[in-house]
Design a protein around this motif. Structure first.
Motif, PDB file in Angstrom:
ATOM      1  N   ILE A 281       7.570 -13.546  38.159  1.00  0.00           N
ATOM      2  CA  ILE A 281       8.815 -13.493  38.927  1.00  0.00           C
ATOM      3  C   ILE A 281       8.702 -12.460  40.047  1.00  0.00           C
ATOM      4  O   ILE A 281       9.036 -12.731  41.197  1.00  0.00           O
ATOM      5  CB  ILE A 281       9.998 -13.146  38.007  1.00  0.00           C
ATOM      6  CG1 ILE A 281      10.211 -14.283  37.016  1.00  0.00           C
ATOM      7  CG2 ILE A 281      11.273 -12.911  38.821  1.00  0.00           C
ATOM      8  CD1 ILE A 281      11.220 -13.980  35.967  1.00  0.00           C
ATOM      9  N   TRP A 282       8.162 -11.312  39.682  1.00  0.00           N
ATOM     10  CA  TRP A 282       8.042 -10.235  40.664  1.00  0.00           C
ATOM     11  C   TRP A 282       7.139 -10.646  41.821  1.00  0.00           C
ATOM     12  O   TRP A 282       7.502 -10.512  42.981  1.00  0.00           O
ATOM     13  CB  TRP A 282       7.505  -8.975  39.967  1.00  0.00           C
ATOM     14  CG  TRP A 282       7.591  -7.737  40.795  1.00  0.00           C
ATOM     15  CD1 TRP A 282       8.715  -7.045  41.098  1.00  0.00           C
ATOM     16  CD2 TRP A 282       6.503  -7.032  41.403  1.00  0.00           C
ATOM     17  NE1 TRP A 282       8.400  -5.953  41.860  1.00  0.00           N
ATOM     18  CE2 TRP A 282       7.061  -5.922  42.069  1.00  0.00           C
ATOM     19  CE3 TRP A 282       5.123  -7.231  41.450  1.00  0.00           C
ATOM     20  CZ2 TRP A 282       6.277  -5.012  42.775  1.00  0.00           C
ATOM     21  CZ3 TRP A 282       4.351  -6.328  42.155  1.00  0.00           C
ATOM     22  CH2 TRP A 282       4.926  -5.229  42.802  1.00  0.00           C
TER      23      TRP A 282
ATOM     24  N   LEU B   4       8.854 -13.272  43.968  1.00  0.00           N
ATOM     25  CA  LEU B   4       9.854 -12.712  44.890  1.00  0.00           C
ATOM     26  C   LEU B   4       9.181 -12.189  46.152  1.00  0.00           C
ATOM     27  O   LEU B   4       9.627 -12.437  47.270  1.00  0.00           O
ATOM     28  CB  LEU B   4      10.627 -11.569  44.219  1.00  0.00           C
ATOM     29  CG  LEU B   4      11.685 -11.931  43.170  1.00  0.00           C
ATOM     30  CD1 LEU B   4      12.294 -10.675  42.569  1.00  0.00           C
ATOM     31  CD2 LEU B   4      12.773 -12.794  43.783  1.00  0.00           C
ATOM     32  N   ILE B   5       8.074 -11.447  45.950  1.00  0.00           N
ATOM     33  CA  ILE B   5       7.397 -10.850  47.095  1.00  0.00           C
ATOM     34  C   ILE B   5       6.776 -11.927  47.987  1.00  0.00           C
ATOM     35  O   ILE B   5       6.924 -11.922  49.211  1.00  0.00           O
ATOM     36  CB  ILE B   5       6.335  -9.842  46.623  1.00  0.00           C
ATOM     37  CG1 ILE B   5       7.051  -8.659  45.977  1.00  0.00           C
ATOM     38  CG2 ILE B   5       5.464  -9.369  47.776  1.00  0.00           C
ATOM     39  CD1 ILE B   5       6.137  -7.649  45.363  1.00  0.00           C
TER      40      ILE B   5
ATOM     41  N   VAL C  29       7.571 -15.137  48.303  1.00  0.00           N
ATOM     42  CA  VAL C  29       8.608 -15.905  48.998  1.00  0.00           C
ATOM     43  C   VAL C  29       9.148 -15.109  50.182  1.00  0.00           C
ATOM     44  O   VAL C  29       9.310 -15.636  51.289  1.00  0.00           O
ATOM     45  CB  VAL C  29       9.754 -16.275  48.023  1.00  0.00           C
ATOM     46  CG1 VAL C  29      10.969 -16.780  48.787  1.00  0.00           C
ATOM     47  CG2 VAL C  29       9.299 -17.326  47.028  1.00  0.00           C
ATOM     48  N   SER C  30       9.398 -13.807  49.957  1.00  0.00           N
ATOM     49  CA  SER C  30       9.949 -12.975  51.034  1.00  0.00           C
ATOM     50  C   SER C  30       9.012 -12.918  52.224  1.00  0.00           C
ATOM     51  O   SER C  30       9.426 -13.121  53.369  1.00  0.00           O
ATOM     52  CB  SER C  30      10.193 -11.546  50.545  1.00  0.00           C
ATOM     53  OG  SER C  30      10.832 -11.552  49.326  1.00  0.00           O
TER      54      SER C  30
ATOM     55  N   CYS D  53       8.779 -16.285  54.025  1.00  0.00           N
ATOM     56  CA  CYS D  53      10.020 -16.538  54.760  1.00  0.00           C
ATOM     57  C   CYS D  53      10.069 -15.715  56.035  1.00  0.00           C
ATOM     58  O   CYS D  53      10.436 -16.216  57.104  1.00  0.00           O
ATOM     59  CB  CYS D  53      11.223 -16.180  53.902  1.00  0.00           C
ATOM     60  SG  CYS D  53      11.999 -17.599  53.194  1.00  0.00           S
ATOM     61  N   ALA D  54       9.703 -14.446  55.906  1.00  0.00           N
ATOM     62  CA  ALA D  54       9.753 -13.551  57.066  1.00  0.00           C
ATOM     63  C   ALA D  54       8.814 -14.050  58.152  1.00  0.00           C
ATOM     64  O   ALA D  54       9.148 -14.036  59.337  1.00  0.00           O
ATOM     65  CB  ALA D  54       9.394 -12.135  56.646  1.00  0.00           C
TER      66      ALA D  54
ATOM     67  N   ILE E 175      11.119  -6.924  57.740  1.00  0.00           N
ATOM     68  CA  ILE E 175      10.493  -6.796  56.432  1.00  0.00           C
ATOM     69  C   ILE E 175       9.607  -5.547  56.388  1.00  0.00           C
ATOM     70  O   ILE E 175       9.529  -4.884  55.350  1.00  0.00           O
ATOM     71  CB  ILE E 175       9.729  -8.098  56.069  1.00  0.00           C
ATOM     72  CG1 ILE E 175       9.581  -8.191  54.556  1.00  0.00           C
ATOM     73  CG2 ILE E 175       8.410  -8.203  56.742  1.00  0.00           C
ATOM     74  CD1 ILE E 175       9.016  -9.482  54.106  1.00  0.00           C
TER      75      ILE E 175
ATOM     76  N   LEU F  93      12.844  -6.544  49.957  1.00  0.00           N
ATOM     77  CA  LEU F  93      12.043  -7.497  50.734  1.00  0.00           C
ATOM     78  C   LEU F  93      12.764  -8.836  50.823  1.00  0.00           C
ATOM     79  O   LEU F  93      12.892  -9.416  51.901  1.00  0.00           O
ATOM     80  CB  LEU F  93      10.674  -7.715  50.080  1.00  0.00           C
ATOM     81  CG  LEU F  93       9.591  -6.667  50.271  1.00  0.00           C
ATOM     82  CD1 LEU F  93       8.259  -7.229  49.794  1.00  0.00           C
ATOM     83  CD2 LEU F  93       9.478  -6.264  51.730  1.00  0.00           C
TER      84      LEU F  93
ATOM     85  N   SER G  43      15.784  -8.642  53.231  1.00  0.00           N
ATOM     86  CA  SER G  43      15.524  -8.417  54.649  1.00  0.00           C
ATOM     87  C   SER G  43      14.738  -9.559  55.277  1.00  0.00           C
ATOM     88  O   SER G  43      14.776  -9.757  56.485  1.00  0.00           O
ATOM     89  CB  SER G  43      14.768  -7.106  54.838  1.00  0.00           C
ATOM     90  OG  SER G  43      13.517  -7.210  54.211  1.00  0.00           O
ATOM     91  N   SER G  44      14.016 -10.335  54.442  1.00  0.00           N
ATOM     92  CA  SER G  44      13.179 -11.387  55.005  1.00  0.00           C
ATOM     93  C   SER G  44      13.992 -12.606  55.424  1.00  0.00           C
ATOM     94  O   SER G  44      13.486 -13.491  56.094  1.00  0.00           O
ATOM     95  CB  SER G  44      12.140 -11.829  53.976  1.00  0.00           C
ATOM     96  OG  SER G  44      12.798 -12.455  52.904  1.00  0.00           O
TER      97      SER G  44
ATOM     98  N   ALA H  40      15.082 -14.661  53.222  1.00  0.00           N
ATOM     99  CA  ALA H  40      14.811 -15.697  52.218  1.00  0.00           C
ATOM    100  C   ALA H  40      16.094 -16.142  51.532  1.00  0.00           C
ATOM    101  O   ALA H  40      16.296 -17.340  51.305  1.00  0.00           O
ATOM    102  CB  ALA H  40      13.819 -15.173  51.178  1.00  0.00           C
TER     103      ALA H  40
END
Lengths: 194, 166
Positions: free
Chosen positions: A5-6, A9-10, A12-13, A16-17, A26, B50, B53-54, B56
């Protein structure tokens, strides 16, 4: 599980960014999150140390015993293998009472203590015991009887009746808690004693 | 909260417990607890910052919102449903923003209130409680907790509709 999960999350972020052109945001977040987490930890430090101290007084004076007796009929069926007089059972009741009263900050140290004590009763060091699963699941549901912070927030934004949502909150929380406990207990039974 | 602390201390005095000494030794154990959970908190704050701010969260919301609206969910609460399990402060910020734009007594405002009142920061609690004793195999904890969160989201819409006839 938490590992996936962790990292999810990273990943995906960051993806996306990159796609949405938020790379500057970011990178800022990356730097600032260190500072904001330390700030959060410091706030929690005060609360946790203070309430761990108060908790110890409650244990030494026998107050937790009284709470444990009051809640025993309710909590026994959920923790059938726990002794009513055990430290873990007492910490659990203190955690639940603090949650019911809406003292979320006080509930956390009691809960952490309860987990430590449950862990000493657990023979398999890296796997969660049935009691741990039930206890954590209870803590992920809302047990608060009077959502005072929420009502205050509603009032400050001009609600005509800040507490009007209380009955729906009770019904919704009760349903969520029932679902959580049903799943936790059924799967506990089906997977056998761990 | 102060009343609760006061009751505990006075009860301790009545029972002739050396309250200050006991408090000190308890607070010392608190430092140890903190030492155990601090890295977990750091890791979670990092990931959630993250995520927010991204953009998502916004992207996922845009994907889900049409379906949510079709099912009778107010679209304003979708971000709240997504952020509530991972961040307490983040979801409070969303809630205040929602009160500002829609008003606390609107359908979305009431639903958001019920949702916030009947759910907790699930991931945070799971990571913290299991992180402090370093148990990695949490079995069905997450499944049960997520299902409960979904139940709370669905029930908040249903109860507000029925209770306020909206």
């Amino acid at each position: 599980m938490l590992n996936y999960i962790w990292s999810g999350l990273i990943a995906v972020s960051v993806l996306c960014a990159l796609f949405m052109g938020n790379t500057a945001d970011i990178s800022n977040a990356l730097i600032e999150s260190g500072a904001s987490s330390i700030q959060l930890i410091l706030t929690m430090a005060g609360i946790i140390c203070l309430w761990s101290g108060i908790m110890k007084i409650a244990v030494e004076s026998g107050l937790t015993n009284i709470f444990a007796k009051i809640f025993a009929p309710l909590l026994r069926p959920l923790f059938p293998r726990l002794d009513k007089k055990s430290d873990a059972f007492q910490s659990i009741t203190m955690n639940i009472s603090a949650n019911l009263l809406g003292l979320g900050n006080a509930a956390t140290p009691f809960g952490l203590k309860a987990m430590e004590q449950l862990h000493t009763l657990n023979d398999r060091r890296d796997i969660a015991s049935n009691e741990m699963v039930v206890f954590v699941v209870m803590n992920t549901a809302s047990l608060q009887l009077l959502p005072t912070t929420l009502a205050a927030l509603r009032q400050s934004y001009g609600s005509s009746a800040p507490f009007e949502i209380i009955v729906p909150v009770w019904i919704s929380s009760a349903c969520a808690l029932t679902v959580a406990l049903l799943i936790a207990c059924t799967l506990n039974i089906r997977q056998g004693k761990i | 909260m102060p009343a609760f602390a006061c009751i505990v201390v006075v009860f301790g005095l009545i029972k002739k417990v050396p309250v200050f000494d006991v408090f000190i030794s308890g607070a010392k154990e608190g430092v140890k607890l903190l030492y155990n959970i601090a890295p977990t908190i750091m890791g979670l704050v990092f990931a959630v910052d993250l995520l927010q701010s991204s953009g998502a969260i916004d992207a996922i919301c845009a994907l889900i919102q049409p379906t949510a609206e079709f099912l009778g969910f107010p679209k304003e609460i979708v971000p709240l449903v997504l952020l509530r399990p991972v961040s307490g402060s983040g979801s409070t910020a969303l809630l205040t923003a929602l009160y500002k734009t829609c008003g606390p007594d609107s359908f979305a405002g009431r639903t958001a209130s019920v949702l916030a009142g009947s759910s907790e920061t699930t991931f945070y609690a799971i990571a913290m409680y299991f992180g402090c004793i370093r148990v990695k195999k949490i079995r069905h904890t997450l499944f049960a907790a997520i299902t409960a969160d979904l139940t709370a989201a669905i029930m908040s819409v249903i109860t507000v509709r029925l209770w306020f006839n909206m």
